[in-house]
Write a protein that holds these residues in place. Structure first.
Motif, PDB file in Angstrom:
ATOM      1  N   VAL A 240       0.795  -1.410   0.350  1.00 42.35           N
ATOM      2  CA  VAL A 240       0.389  -0.346   0.115  1.00 42.35           C
ATOM      3  C   VAL A 240       1.562   1.264   0.044  1.00 42.35           C
ATOM      4  O   VAL A 240       1.926   1.856   0.617  1.00 42.35           O
ATOM      5  CB  VAL A 240      -1.259   0.140   1.263  1.00 42.35           C
ATOM      6  N   GLY A 241       0.674   2.036  -0.761  1.00 49.73           N
ATOM      7  CA  GLY A 241       2.018   3.612  -1.457  1.00 49.73           C
ATOM      8  C   GLY A 241       0.865   4.517  -0.654  1.00 49.73           C
ATOM      9  O   GLY A 241      -0.093   5.258  -0.711  1.00 49.73           O
ATOM     10  N   VAL A 242       1.810   5.541   0.628  1.00 48.42           N
ATOM     11  CA  VAL A 242       1.099   6.250   1.212  1.00 48.42           C
ATOM     12  C   VAL A 242       2.441   7.434   0.678  1.00 48.42           C
ATOM     13  O   VAL A 242       3.463   7.314   1.310  1.00 48.42           O
ATOM     14  CB  VAL A 242       1.281   6.073   2.637  1.00 48.42           C
ATOM     15  N   ALA A 243       1.974   8.936   0.777  1.00 49.68           N
ATOM     16  CA  ALA A 243       2.552   9.913   0.075  1.00 49.68           C
ATOM     17  C   ALA A 243       2.414  10.708   1.433  1.00 49.68           C
ATOM     18  O   ALA A 243       1.378  10.988   2.161  1.00 49.68           O
ATOM     19  CB  ALA A 243       1.457  10.331  -0.889  1.00 49.68           C
ATOM     20  N   VAL A 244       3.480  10.965   2.296  1.00 45.93           N
ATOM     21  CA  VAL A 244       4.064  11.945   2.679  1.00 45.93           C
ATOM     22  C   VAL A 244       4.788  12.870   2.627  1.00 45.93           C
ATOM     23  O   VAL A 244       5.963  13.125   1.757  1.00 45.93           O
ATOM     24  CB  VAL A 244       4.737  10.852   4.165  1.00 45.93           C
ATOM     25  N   ARG A 245       4.974  13.830   3.446  1.00 45.43           N
ATOM     26  CA  ARG A 245       5.736  15.546   3.046  1.00 45.43           C
ATOM     27  C   ARG A 245       7.000  14.737   3.544  1.00 45.43           C
ATOM     28  O   ARG A 245       7.970  15.368   3.009  1.00 45.43           O
ATOM     29  CB  ARG A 245       5.101  16.204   4.353  1.00 45.43           C
ATOM     30  N   SER A 246       7.253  14.046   5.100  1.00 48.19           N
ATOM     31  CA  SER A 246       8.423  14.241   5.160  1.00 48.19           C
ATOM     32  C   SER A 246       8.790  12.526   6.119  1.00 48.19           C
ATOM     33  O   SER A 246       7.972  12.158   6.738  1.00 48.19           O
ATOM     34  CB  SER A 246       9.089  15.004   6.007  1.00 48.19           C
ATOM     35  N   LEU A 247       9.232  12.061   5.128  1.00 51.34           N
ATOM     36  CA  LEU A 247       9.742  10.654   5.543  1.00 51.34           C
ATOM     37  C   LEU A 247      10.093  10.449   7.282  1.00 51.34           C
ATOM     38  O   LEU A 247       9.503   9.768   7.727  1.00 51.34           O
ATOM     39  CB  LEU A 247      11.146   9.780   4.806  1.00 51.34           C
ATOM     40  N   VAL A 275      11.381   6.599  -0.718  1.00 49.52           N
ATOM     41  CA  VAL A 275      10.961   4.838  -0.544  1.00 49.52           C
ATOM     42  C   VAL A 275      11.110   4.908   0.924  1.00 49.52           C
ATOM     43  O   VAL A 275      11.956   4.227   1.314  1.00 49.52           O
ATOM     44  CB  VAL A 275      10.571   3.770  -1.907  1.00 49.52           C
ATOM     45  N   ALA A 276      10.290   4.348   1.244  1.00 52.04           N
ATOM     46  CA  ALA A 276      11.119   4.218   3.275  1.00 52.04           C
ATOM     47  C   ALA A 276       9.502   2.264   3.069  1.00 52.04           C
ATOM     48  O   ALA A 276       8.526   2.611   2.856  1.00 52.04           O
ATOM     49  CB  ALA A 276      10.870   4.840   4.338  1.00 52.04           C
ATOM     50  N   MET A 277       9.910   1.579   2.818  1.00 55.28           N
ATOM     51  CA  MET A 277       9.396   0.049   2.688  1.00 55.28           C
ATOM     52  C   MET A 277       9.687  -0.715   4.354  1.00 55.28           C
ATOM     53  O   MET A 277      10.681  -1.120   5.155  1.00 55.28           O
ATOM     54  CB  MET A 277      10.252  -1.049   1.948  1.00 55.28           C
ATOM     55  N   LEU A 278       7.529  -0.754   4.806  1.00 50.62           N
ATOM     56  CA  LEU A 278       7.981  -1.630   5.953  1.00 50.62           C
ATOM     57  C   LEU A 278       6.916  -2.864   5.133  1.00 50.62           C
ATOM     58  O   LEU A 278       6.057  -3.031   5.119  1.00 50.62           O
ATOM     59  CB  LEU A 278       7.086  -0.785   6.852  1.00 50.62           C
ATOM     60  N   ALA A 279       7.311  -4.212   6.361  1.00 46.48           N
ATOM     61  CA  ALA A 279       6.638  -4.732   6.065  1.00 46.48           C
ATOM     62  C   ALA A 279       5.596  -4.974   7.086  1.00 46.48           C
ATOM     63  O   ALA A 279       5.171  -4.983   8.228  1.00 46.48           O
ATOM     64  CB  ALA A 279       7.487  -6.071   6.813  1.00 46.48           C
ATOM     65  N   GLY A 307      -1.364  11.184   2.515  1.00 43.32           N
ATOM     66  CA  GLY A 307      -2.121   9.389   2.316  1.00 43.32           C
ATOM     67  C   GLY A 307      -2.114   8.768   1.466  1.00 43.32           C
ATOM     68  O   GLY A 307      -1.087   8.680   0.601  1.00 43.32           O
ATOM     69  N   LEU A 308      -3.107   7.966   1.869  1.00 46.59           N
ATOM     70  CA  LEU A 308      -3.300   6.707   0.580  1.00 46.59           C
ATOM     71  C   LEU A 308      -3.059   6.945  -1.167  1.00 46.59           C
ATOM     72  O   LEU A 308      -3.261   8.057  -1.586  1.00 46.59           O
ATOM     73  CB  LEU A 308      -4.724   6.441   0.820  1.00 46.59           C
ATOM     74  N   HIS A 309      -2.163   6.510  -1.432  1.00 42.02           N
ATOM     75  CA  HIS A 309      -1.459   6.894  -2.845  1.00 42.02           C
ATOM     76  C   HIS A 309      -2.131   6.063  -3.843  1.00 42.02           C
ATOM     77  O   HIS A 309      -3.019   5.980  -4.841  1.00 42.02           O
ATOM     78  CB  HIS A 309      -0.163   8.032  -2.951  1.00 42.02           C
ATOM     79  N   HIS A 310      -1.023   4.484  -3.650  1.00 44.57           N
ATOM     80  CA  HIS A 310      -1.504   3.951  -4.301  1.00 44.57           C
ATOM     81  C   HIS A 310      -2.802   2.599  -3.435  1.00 44.57           C
ATOM     82  O   HIS A 310      -1.643   2.553  -2.076  1.00 44.57           O
ATOM     83  CB  HIS A 310      -0.830   3.592  -5.574  1.00 44.57           C
ATOM     84  N   VAL A 311      -2.878   0.817  -3.681  1.00 46.44           N
ATOM     85  CA  VAL A 311      -2.575   0.416  -4.172  1.00 46.44           C
ATOM     86  C   VAL A 311      -2.025  -1.034  -4.765  1.00 46.44           C
ATOM     87  O   VAL A 311      -2.461  -0.726  -6.167  1.00 46.44           O
ATOM     88  CB  VAL A 311      -3.862  -0.761  -3.055  1.00 46.44           C
ATOM     89  N   ALA A 312      -0.708  -2.038  -3.995  1.00 48.26           N
ATOM     90  CA  ALA A 312      -0.400  -2.564  -5.123  1.00 48.26           C
ATOM     91  C   ALA A 312      -0.390  -3.845  -5.346  1.00 48.26           C
ATOM     92  O   ALA A 312      -0.298  -4.137  -4.395  1.00 48.26           O
ATOM     93  CB  ALA A 312       1.365  -2.180  -5.291  1.00 48.26           C
ATOM     94  N   MET A 313      -0.859  -4.437  -6.203  1.00 53.32           N
ATOM     95  CA  MET A 313      -1.306  -5.978  -7.009  1.00 53.32           C
ATOM     96  C   MET A 313      -0.469  -6.652  -7.586  1.00 53.32           C
ATOM     97  O   MET A 313      -0.155  -6.607  -8.381  1.00 53.32           O
ATOM     98  CB  MET A 313      -2.713  -5.810  -7.607  1.00 53.32           C
TER      99      MET A 313
END
Ligand SMILES: Nc1nc2c(ncn2[C@@H]2O[C@H](COP(=O)(O)OP(=O)(O)OP(=O)(O)O)[C@@H](O)[C@H]2O)c(=O)[nH]1
Ligand SMILES: [Mg+2]
Length: 366
Positions: A240-247, A275-279, A307-313
């Motif tokens: 799930v991709g979430v757009a943030v202003r600052s990591l 990009v930061a990836m979380l499990a 906020g929520l930007h995209h969902v990847a399948m």
């Protein structure tokens, strides 16, 4: 529906036609039967059929038979094994000779199985050889998967079990009339003892040629529920991709407060994002921080806020999905791209998907 009509429908489905809506649902149980060549899968299917018929149940059989590609001999053998069932209106048999065809076989037989269940059969037995993608497709669509092994497989058993552990709901040690049955059962038990208790498939002993042990197996199958919610490995929420202003500001919520594991952080130049990836179990959360004011993510945040930007399948066949979407007139954003990890991906416009930007991903080498 007559047998003849069903046979015609089955041919249409084999050739890619969709299952007619009125035959797409049923109450029957789809039973996958897999295992190494010659283990007695067809003999077991015949023996199960005899027992099920004895209980007044109807049975459809789908035999997927790669071993028959050269001579058709295995199918001939199956005909002999199934002889007593030919002409019984409560039994429908469909043999699929693969003739060297590769790919999609598992899905075709899975479609046939669904058609037969939709046609009202109480049990649908699907036979297949080996432990490849076809078996995984079949296992995914079966309610119960039997893995058939035989005594005296020696070292082979290790290799076979490795691939079949994941898909077995029930192990069957067939040819129990032969020496070495208890040793094979013992090896299986030893291997299963590594799996968590409660998720260990039961082991049955059968002699398919005389039916010994088969009633017990049918009892077990009769107790099985349809696994309506069995996961389908062809589809997985990859992230799930979430757009943030600052990591720096957003990441601590996920790592420190939620306690999620940070898998990695990188700058993706192509998309101008950090990009930061979380499990999250087999899936992930992807935090996206704009690396430049003209990146797509920066524009998204300007317009919609973070906020929520995209969902990847994740799918197993991106081009097939793309073709279906294109044929349906969906709005695709560009063509498939190759990502850093070698995977293929593309985007579907939210206007086509009920408001969600979908990223569709296909793994490398699939
Ligand atoms: N002794 C003994 N022989 C068996 C038993 N079950 C099957 N066989 C024999 O094993 C051989 C292979 O049986 P099949 O039922 O064709 O095995 P299969 O797993 O369907 O084989 P493929 O479809 O070619 O992979 C045949 O000669 C069967 O008669 C059994 O329980 N005991
Ligand atoms: Mg067979």
């Amino acid at each position: 529906m007559t047998t003849r009509e069903l046979a015609q429908l089955a041919t249409a489905v084999e050739n890619g036609s969709p299952i007619p809506a009125e035959h797409s649902e049923g109450e029957g149980l789809i039973v996958g039967i897999t295992g190494p060549p010659g283990a007695g899968k067809s003999s077991l299917a015949a023996a199960l059929t005899t027992e099920m018929r004895g209980r007044g149940k109807t049975v459809a059989i789908v035999a997927v038979d790669p071993s028959s590609k050269a001579t058709g001999g295995a199918i001939l053998g199956d005909r002999i094994r199934m002889q007593s069932h030919y002409g019984d209106p409560g039994v429908f048999i469909r043999s699929m000779a693969t003739r060297g065809a590769s790919g999609g076989l598992g899905r075709t037989s899975a479609s046939l199985a669904r058609l037969f269940r939709g046609a009202g059969f109480d049990f649908v037995l699907v036979e297949t050889v080996g432990a490849g993608q076809d078996e995984i497709d079949i296992a995914a669509s079966a309610d119960v998967t039997l893995v058939v092994l035989v005594p005296g497989m020696g070292d082979d058993i290790q290799a076979i079990k490795a691939g079949m552990m994941e898909i077995a709901d029930i192990f069957v040690v067939n040819k129990a009339d032969r020496p070495g049955v208890e040793q094979t059962v013992g090896e299986l038990e030893a291997m299963l003892s590594l799996a968590p208790e409660g998720s260990r498939p039961p082991i049955f002993r059968t002699t398919a040629i005389d039916g010994a042990g088969v009633p017990e197996l049918v009892d077990a199958l009769a107790r099985c529920e349809r696994k309506l919610l069995k996961p389908d490995p062809r589809w997985l929420i990859d992230h799930v991709g979430v757009a943030v202003r600052s990591l720096a500001e957003s990441l601590p919520f996920y790592t420190d407060q939620m306690g999620m594991k940070l898998l990695g952080q990188e700058m993706v130049a192509q998309e101008k994002v950090n990009v930061a990836m979380l499990a999250v179990g087999p899936s992930r959360i992807e935090l996206l921080e704009p690396a430049s004011p003209d990146s797509t993510i920066a524009k998204f945040i300007d317009k919609r806020g973070p906020g929520l930007h995209h969902v990847a399948m994740r799918v197993d066949d991106l081009s097939a999905v793309m073709n279906r979407l294109e044929a349906a007139g969906a709005k695709l954003l560009g063509t498939p791209q190759r990502g850093a990890g070698g995977h293929l991906y593309m985007f579907v416009h939210p206007a086509s998907s009920g408001g969600v930007l979908w990223e569709i991903i296909q793994d490398q080498g699939r």
